[in-house]
Design a protein around this motif. Structure first.
Motif, PDB file in Angstrom:
ATOM      1  N   ILE A  76       0.816  -1.062   0.004  1.00 33.88           N
ATOM      2  CA  ILE A  76      -0.031  -0.036   0.050  1.00 33.88           C
ATOM      3  C   ILE A  76       1.180   1.174   0.118  1.00 33.88           C
ATOM      4  CG2 ILE A  76      -1.621   1.518   1.479  1.00 33.88           C
ATOM      5  CD1 ILE A  76      -2.672  -1.301   2.197  1.00 33.88           C
ATOM      6  N   LYS A  77       1.991   1.224   0.923  1.00 31.77           N
ATOM      7  CA  LYS A  77       2.846   2.384   0.773  1.00 31.77           C
ATOM      8  C   LYS A  77       3.541   2.542  -0.427  1.00 31.77           C
ATOM      9  CE  LYS A  77       6.845   4.036   3.633  1.00 31.77           C
ATOM     10  NZ  LYS A  77       7.824   3.667   4.331  1.00 31.77           N
ATOM     11  N   SER A  78       3.930   1.642  -1.102  1.00 34.04           N
ATOM     12  CA  SER A  78       4.684   1.712  -2.374  1.00 34.04           C
ATOM     13  C   SER A  78       3.481   2.055  -3.604  1.00 34.04           C
ATOM     14  CB  SER A  78       5.045   0.368  -2.995  1.00 34.04           C
ATOM     15  OG  SER A  78       6.025  -0.175  -2.154  1.00 34.04           O
ATOM     16  N   ARG A 111      -4.869   4.154   2.020  1.00 31.37           N
ATOM     17  CA  ARG A 111      -5.094   2.912   2.936  1.00 31.37           C
ATOM     18  C   ARG A 111      -6.757   2.855   2.970  1.00 31.37           C
ATOM     19  NH1 ARG A 111      -3.428   4.581   7.350  1.00 31.37           N
ATOM     20  NH2 ARG A 111      -0.911   4.064   7.160  1.00 31.37           N
ATOM     21  N   LEU A 112      -7.493   3.954   3.161  1.00 33.14           N
ATOM     22  CA  LEU A 112      -9.005   3.852   3.478  1.00 33.14           C
ATOM     23  C   LEU A 112      -9.525   3.257   2.261  1.00 33.14           C
ATOM     24  CD1 LEU A 112     -11.099   3.943   5.394  1.00 33.14           C
ATOM     25  CD2 LEU A 112     -11.169   6.344   4.929  1.00 33.14           C
ATOM     26  N   TYR A 113      -9.088   4.001   1.080  1.00 32.57           N
ATOM     27  CA  TYR A 113      -9.690   3.648  -0.093  1.00 32.57           C
ATOM     28  C   TYR A 113      -9.620   2.084  -0.489  1.00 32.57           C
ATOM     29  CZ  TYR A 113     -11.693   4.214  -4.917  1.00 32.57           C
ATOM     30  OH  TYR A 113     -12.451   4.318  -5.951  1.00 32.57           O
ATOM     31  N   LEU A 114      -8.358   1.577  -0.385  1.00 33.38           N
ATOM     32  CA  LEU A 114      -7.910   0.282  -0.392  1.00 33.38           C
ATOM     33  C   LEU A 114      -8.970  -0.590   0.381  1.00 33.38           C
ATOM     34  CD1 LEU A 114      -4.328   0.573  -1.298  1.00 33.38           C
ATOM     35  CD2 LEU A 114      -6.145   0.388  -3.005  1.00 33.38           C
ATOM     36  N   ALA A 115      -8.909  -0.307   1.703  1.00 31.71           N
ATOM     37  CA  ALA A 115      -9.709  -0.947   2.737  1.00 31.71           C
ATOM     38  C   ALA A 115     -11.184  -1.103   2.177  1.00 31.71           C
ATOM     39  CB  ALA A 115      -9.791  -0.409   3.815  1.00 31.71           C
ATOM     40  N   LEU A 116     -12.027   0.031   1.651  1.00 31.67           N
ATOM     41  CA  LEU A 116     -13.220  -0.140   1.138  1.00 31.67           C
ATOM     42  C   LEU A 116     -13.278  -1.056   0.075  1.00 31.67           C
ATOM     43  CD1 LEU A 116     -13.868   4.028   0.743  1.00 31.67           C
ATOM     44  CD2 LEU A 116     -15.281   2.213   2.006  1.00 31.67           C
ATOM     45  N   ARG A 117     -12.310  -1.120  -0.986  1.00 33.30           N
ATOM     46  CA  ARG A 117     -12.388  -2.230  -2.035  1.00 33.30           C
ATOM     47  C   ARG A 117     -12.146  -3.630  -1.445  1.00 33.30           C
ATOM     48  NH1 ARG A 117     -12.011  -1.094  -7.041  1.00 33.30           N
ATOM     49  NH2 ARG A 117     -10.849  -3.246  -7.358  1.00 33.30           N
ATOM     50  N   GLU A 118     -11.515  -3.739  -0.575  1.00 35.10           N
ATOM     51  CA  GLU A 118     -11.190  -5.001   0.024  1.00 35.10           C
ATOM     52  C   GLU A 118     -12.750  -5.469   0.955  1.00 35.10           C
ATOM     53  OE1 GLU A 118      -9.442  -8.560   1.406  1.00 35.10           O
ATOM     54  OE2 GLU A 118      -9.187  -7.283  -0.365  1.00 35.10           O
TER      55      GLU A 118
END
Length: 485
Positions: free
Chosen positions: A239-241, A254-261
């Motif tokens: 996520i950092k990369s 991080r939050l946007y990717l958490a939404l997708r997951e």
């Protein structure tokens, strides 16, 4: 077909000019001389001191540690008697690939307590936001932060489901490469070929999964549920990369990717038939793949366990061609449409949840759309390996259709289409989304009523205890599906 299938031929005759001829042959790498009786060229030490000794020629320049590893790898390859893929080798190579780090020099690292807490909080908040965007309840019983190595360990069982159907076809093809008159006499050789075939696939899938571990940000990046059910998983290092050059605060990424997951978790948790539908489409497509046996023969004949890169390059040229039949085209269309509908729904739902709350929602959405559409090097390797690209080619079309359904029917009406696979849009519906959105909705209530009445009549007529006025088929099957999940 060559006279020496797989490169297993008799050693050439002694050159006329004696030792000088042998030296030139070894230096040029040509021939299948006594130092290389099985056609495995390119071993370290070949042509060097002690080349008259086959073992010295194969392993002469290696230090004791490398020598032991080489023997171990060769032994694993030739002694493997499992399924069509040597998954122990795949796991070992995937872990080795991960430990080498990505091309940008970033090495894998254990996840610290602070990163785990950040992931857990992001998934918890994402689930709260999604409550307003979908009628499907939370599907994540827990949230975990994985290292790349942990991602490999957790997802290998699902890769096995995806790859084994194609690998089985290759295993059968490896026996067919030999002429019929030789097959009866070549039982041990065919067994060795199948062991090597398992090693070939194990090597290739291990490399692909190891590289992919350096690219993915969660357990559902390819649109399939790769991780354990009910466990939302994100990779803090990746996520950092991913967010490094986007100019977006790390917390928002991080939050946007958490939404997708979390959205993927909801869909697969509460649509119990979806997983088997997707995996069944992959398997159906795999059944229609033909193996280029001529290319397979060339690959096996050149196989060198000490130079897996050569094998990778050979396999990347592709040895699979889908059959040009109506059944194969239908299988591909079914799979591509299913992937597009899953990814399109996630895209639409996440955008609805993020747009009012994150200033970077539009930019992150477009970045992920492009990333998903193009795929990375590992996805391309995987596509070559099983002859299939797991990419939603019509992601944007599907996302627009789901958004239009939301406007026309509301969140409940849109999500209600996941109740049955026959209710979902088809490939032609993606061509005409307005026609599908405004089409009269299918109503299964009358069918339920008819089935219920038929069951009542059957029970009263037969007097048996198998049915007592209830509707056993539809609802009970659904319940079993939920329990199985």
């Amino acid at each position: 077909m060559s006279d020496t299938p797989f490169g297993f031929g008799l050693p050439p005759e002694e050159p006329e000019n004696g030792d000088e001829g042998k030296k030139k042959d070894q230096e040029s790498g040509g021939g299948q001389g006594p130092a290389n009786p099985f056609g495995f060229g390119g071993f370290p030490g070949a042509g060097g001191p002690g080349a008259d000794n086959p073992l010295a020629a194969m392993f002469g320049s290696m230090n004791p540690n490398d020598l032991g590893a080489a023997f171990q790898q060769l032994g694993q390859m030739l002694s493997y008697e499992g399924g069509p893929v040597n998954w122990d080798m795949a796991k070992q190579i995937a872990r080795q690939t991960v430990s080498q780090g990505t091309s940008d020099g970033i090495k894998d690292a254990s996840v610290g307590p602070a990163e785990r807490t950040a992931i857990e909080e992001a998934v918890r908040l994402a689930d709260l936001w999604l409550d307003d965007a979908t009628s499907l309840p939370s599907g994540a019983g827990s949230a975990v932060a994985w290292s790349r190595a942990e991602w490999v360990e957790a997802t290998l069982p699902v890769w096995k489901e995806l790859v084994d159907p194609v690998a089985e076809r290759v295993g059968a093809a490896m026996g067919e490469v030999l002429p019929e008159e030789m097959q009866a006499m070549a039982g041990p050789l065919i067994g060795m070929m199948r062991s090597m075939g398992g090693a070939m696939f194990g090597t290739q899938i291990g490399q692909a999964v190891g590289v992919l571990a350096g690219e993915v940000v969660g357990s559902s990046d390819i649109g399939l549920p790769l991780g354990p059910a009910g466990k939302a998983a994100l990779l803090p290092l990746n996520i950092k990369s991913f967010g490094k050059d986007l100019g977006v605060p790390q917390e928002e990424v991080r939050l946007y990717l958490a939404l997708r997951e979390a959205a993927h978790q909801r869909l697969f948790a509460h649509v119990p038939w979806l997983r088997s539908h997707l995996f069944g489409a992959v398997e159906g497509y795999a059944r229609g793949i033909k193996v280029d046996t001529a290319k397979l023969e060339d690959v096996v004949g050149q196989f060198d366990p000490q130079n897996p890169e050569e094998l990778q390059n050979a396999l990347q040229q592709g040895m699979f061609q889908p059959e040009d039949t109506p059944e194969q085209k239908a299988a591909l269309a079914r799979l591509e449409t299913a992937l597009a509908l899953v990814e399109g729904w996630v895209d639409a739902v996440v955008h609805a949840a993020a747009k009012p709350r994150l200033t970077s929602a539009d930019a992150l959405r477009e970045t992920l759309r492009r990333r998903r559409a193009s795929g990375g090097p590992a996805e391309q390797t995987f596509a070559t390996l099983i002859g299939l690209e797991l990419r939603p080619r019509r992601l944007r079309d599907a996302s627009r259709l789901w958004a239009s359904l939301t406007d026309a029917r509301g969140v409940d009406g849109r999500d209600g289409l996941w109740a049955h696979p026959d209710m979902l849009p088809t490939a032609s519906d993606l061509d005409d989304p307005d026609g599908f959105v405004h089409r009269e909705q299918l109503d299964f209530s009358e069918l339920d009523k008819m089935l219920g009445e038929a069951a009542d009549g059957s029970a009263s007529g037969s007097g048996s205890g198998s049915g007592s006025g209830e509707k056993p088929n539809l609802k009970k099957d659904d319940d079993k599906g939920d329990d199985a999940e």
